[in-house]
Structures are given as C-alpha cells and as structure tokens.
Scaffold this active site. Sequence first.
Site, PDB file in Angstrom:
ATOM      1  N   ASP A 162      -0.139   5.053   0.740  1.00 49.20           N
ATOM      2  CA  ASP A 162      -0.424   6.073   1.759  1.00 49.20           C
ATOM      3  C   ASP A 162      -0.379   5.456   3.163  1.00 49.20           C
ATOM      4  OD1 ASP A 162      -0.977   8.139  -0.124  1.00 49.20           O
ATOM      5  OD2 ASP A 162      -2.963   7.303  -0.457  1.00 49.20           O
ATOM      6  N   ASP A 168       0.876  -1.155   0.000  1.00 46.05           N
ATOM      7  CA  ASP A 168       0.000   0.000   0.000  1.00 46.05           C
ATOM      8  C   ASP A 168       0.931   1.227   0.000  1.00 46.05           C
ATOM      9  OD1 ASP A 168      -2.350   1.621   0.462  1.00 46.05           O
ATOM     10  OD2 ASP A 168      -1.592   1.857   2.509  1.00 46.05           O
TER      11      ASP A 168
HETATM   12  C1  BG6 Z   1      -5.828   5.530  -0.099  1.00 47.39           C
HETATM   13  C2  BG6 Z   1      -5.953   6.298   1.197  1.00 47.39           C
HETATM   14  O1  BG6 Z   1      -4.494   5.149  -0.298  1.00 47.39           O
HETATM   15  O2  BG6 Z   1      -6.259   6.319  -1.204  1.00 47.39           O
HETATM   16  C3  BG6 Z   1      -7.384   6.787   1.359  1.00 47.39           C
HETATM   17  O3  BG6 Z   1      -5.605   5.469   2.287  1.00 47.39           O
HETATM   18  C4  BG6 Z   1      -7.788   7.600   0.127  1.00 47.39           C
HETATM   19  O4  BG6 Z   1      -7.488   7.548   2.526  1.00 47.39           O
HETATM   20  C5  BG6 Z   1      -7.606   6.765  -1.119  1.00 47.39           C
HETATM   21  O5  BG6 Z   1      -9.145   8.018   0.245  1.00 47.39           O
HETATM   22  C6  BG6 Z   1      -7.948   7.522  -2.389  1.00 47.39           C
HETATM   23  O6  BG6 Z   1      -6.987   8.515  -2.605  1.00 47.39           O
HETATM   24  P1  BG6 Z   1      -7.035   9.636  -3.728  1.00 47.39           P
HETATM   25  O7  BG6 Z   1      -5.620  10.162  -3.744  1.00 47.39           O
HETATM   26  O8  BG6 Z   1      -7.398   8.963  -5.019  1.00 47.39           O
HETATM   27  O9  BG6 Z   1      -8.046  10.637  -3.318  1.00 47.39           O
HETATM   28 MG    MG Z   2      -2.765   3.148   3.554  1.00 45.64          MG
END
Ligand code: BG6
Ligand code: MG
Length: 215
Positions: free
Chosen positions: A10, A8
Amino acid sequence: MLKAVVFDLDGVIVHTDKYHYLGWKKLADELGIYFDETINNRLRGVSRMASLEIILERFDGKLTDEEKIAAADRKNGYYRELLKQMSPADLSPEVKETLDGLRAKGLKLAIGSSSKNAKFILERIGLGDYFDAISDGNNITHSKPDPEVFNCAAKYLGFDTKDCLVVEDAEAGIDAGIAGGFKTAAIGDAKKCGKSDFILNTFSDLLSVTDKLMK
Ligand code: BG6
Ligand code: MG
C-alpha cells in the site's frame, strides 16, 4: 550481495492508501470523530486494529473490544468495496517495468505488507502470481515497526535479511526494515523520516540503487 527486494504494497506498488483514507473517513464521520490526511499518515504501515486505536484517540466515548472489532470490520467492508474498482490499469507502467527490470537482473521479488487484503489487491491489479513470496497481515502477530512481516518474507525466499532491500512509504516500515537488519529505501511519505539507506524520488530509481548494491 543483494539477492532480493521486499516491497511494501500500500503506497509503494499501488496507491490503495487513498482508499484506506476514504474507508476510515467514512467510519470516523459515522462515529463523529475528527479525521484528516495528517492523521491518516500515521496509519501507514500500521495494522488495522492499531489504526483504529489511533483514530479513537479523538473519540469522546468508549468502545468495548467487540465494538472495536465491529468498527474495524465495517471500515474493511467500505475499503474492500472501493478496492473492487481497481484493475490492472491501477498498476503504473513505471512500477511494472521497474519490477520486470529488477527480475531481469536476477533479483527475487517479495511483498512484505501489514495488510490482510494484500492478495486480493495483487489479484485486482494483475500481479496475483507475480511475486516470488508474499508475507502479509495474515501470517504475522506483530505489525510494523516490528520486523516480523519482512523477516517472514526473507525466510520464505530463503535469504538472509542483510541480502534483501526493503522498499517502504511508511516510517514504521523503515523502522521495521532497520530492526530486521535489511537495507532500506524510502519512497513518498517515508522520505522525510531521514532514516533509510536510500531515497527514491521515483520508483524507477530502484534500478540504480540495486545496481550499487549488486556491485
Ligand atoms: C498497511 C497500510 O499496508 O496495511 C495500513 O499501510 C493498513 O494503513 C494496514 O492499516 C492493514 O491493512 P488491512 O487491509 O489489513 O486493513
Ligand atoms: Mg505502505
């Protein structure tokens, strides 16, 4: 036999989770919605639109579908503005050295992220060309806890899911890994869910975990 690790992004490779929080907080404040770190933890691994729905649970009014899309876009604008501050200095030496160590053992390395900003973030931190495969929010229709994003990563690598280890900071991500038939390792917030095969107290614990899986 372990062949690959699917990360993963984030909250695992890099701490963009604080920027997600600030982006959603700004939007929630504008809409007069209560939002805090505990609610933010429920957004880990969850898609952008599903995150908005969780935030709107505390909204008194009602948004049309168009207004929801506009609100999510607004948050994404705030978030991307914050991401612009990121640089290779945001990639910790521990994470980079561990990734290099895993690769030196012959493992393939992939990203499995719900984010549509994954490639932008990887470029910001100097890992734009680093991974062997990237599966992200742009190539899936179902977000975690559905295993689609990880299944695609395994498919891009050409491996069976049972030969890959998923590394996650979100319970939804551990659920996705289990549903896809992956081995799972939890770090950060996901440690407390008690569902993963392995617990990482620190990122470099991956070196000993993968040693066990490669024997
Ligand atoms: C995930 C995060 O990696 O990505 C979530 O943990 C987030 O919190 C999701 O909502 C979507 O991210 P993005 O950048 O497409 O808005
Ligand atoms: Mg994450």
